[in-house]
Design an enzyme around this catalytic site. Sequence first.
Site, PDB file in Angstrom:
ATOM      1  N   CYS A   1      -3.616   8.264   7.576  1.00  0.00           N
ATOM      2  CA  CYS A   1      -3.659   8.093   6.120  1.00  0.00           C
ATOM      3  C   CYS A   1      -4.388   6.816   5.727  1.00  0.00           C
ATOM      4  CB  CYS A   1      -2.223   8.075   5.594  1.00  0.00           C
ATOM      5  SG  CYS A   1      -2.042   7.587   3.886  1.00  0.00           S
TER       6      CYS A   1
ATOM      7  N   SER B   1       0.812  -1.217   0.000  1.00  0.00           N
ATOM      8  CA  SER B   1       0.000   0.000   0.000  1.00  0.00           C
ATOM      9  C   SER B   1       0.846   1.268   0.000  1.00  0.00           C
ATOM     10  CB  SER B   1      -0.937   0.007   1.214  1.00  0.00           C
ATOM     11  OG  SER B   1      -0.192   0.027   2.418  1.00  0.00           O
TER      12      SER B   1
ATOM     13  N   GLN C   1       1.812   3.379  -3.849  1.00  0.00           N
ATOM     14  CA  GLN C   1       0.963   4.350  -4.553  1.00  0.00           C
ATOM     15  C   GLN C   1       1.548   5.768  -4.468  1.00  0.00           C
ATOM     16  OE1 GLN C   1      -0.884   6.258  -2.070  1.00  0.00           O
ATOM     17  NE2 GLN C   1      -2.599   7.189  -3.171  1.00  0.00           N
TER      18      GLN C   1
ATOM     19  N   LYS D   1      12.660   0.333   5.022  1.00  0.00           N
ATOM     20  CA  LYS D   1      12.618   1.490   4.126  1.00  0.00           C
ATOM     21  C   LYS D   1      13.967   2.203   4.040  1.00  0.00           C
ATOM     22  CE  LYS D   1       7.668   2.465   4.429  1.00  0.00           C
ATOM     23  NZ  LYS D   1       6.616   3.420   4.825  1.00  0.00           N
TER      24      LYS D   1
END
Length: 261
Positions: free
Chosen positions: A194, A68, A71, A85
Amino acid sequence: MALSSDEIERYARHLVLAEIGGPGQARLKAARVLVIGAGGLGAPLIQYLAAAGIGTIGIIDDDTVSLSNLQRQVIHGTPDLGRPKVESATAAVARLNPHVAVIAHPIRIDPDNAVALIAGYDLVADGSDNFATRYAVSDACFHARRPLVTAALGRFDGTLTTIRAHETGPDGNPNPTYRCLFPNPPPPGSVPACAEAGVLGALAGVMGSLMAMEVIRAVTNFGEPLVGRLLMVDARSMRFETLHYGWDPENPLSGTRVSAE
């Protein structure tokens, strides 16, 4: 700092800009910038800082890449799913510009470690997605006397400002702190995350790129920074507005009560 022949060709479009030129590019090469978060805002921010030739980029993030994320978090790709990350972002920087050093911090920044982490850098760019981190980082930047570029995303809107609260403004008063703009965080649960509210992916790219612009501006000293000004972007109407704000004598960091103690 001298530029190699490869760097002269790589940064040629900066070098012909009178406002940046060789001295500005050398300052970019010497700069150490700490990026908080390698997500929606951090992804484009890191890419443009690396492309611009920031010499050392520190990246703080304790999360891993999920489907997810892709995007809007364009520094990561499908092969990076499950990867930390900071590792994915470090690899992306290496592919983009081998002249940039990356220091990965696979941790969460908080009030206990923020000042020590920030002290090793010249400037901080906060792209975090929660209020606890924003207040911890902004307070630490004040105490460490470091400039802060900070942005936030909504569903179809974003905000951006630069904080230089350790310096004095043209009027002789201290520059405003983050707490002069937002004295207190909103009550827990009042602002949906979010994952609940959603966010327009391309908007993260816009705001992250604007963050990079403010960082590059701060390092090379061209133009007018967003000190005491909050840039507000509405993606639905493509409207950019600016809110002016100033030093609050009641703020708990540089207010008059603090000075009197």
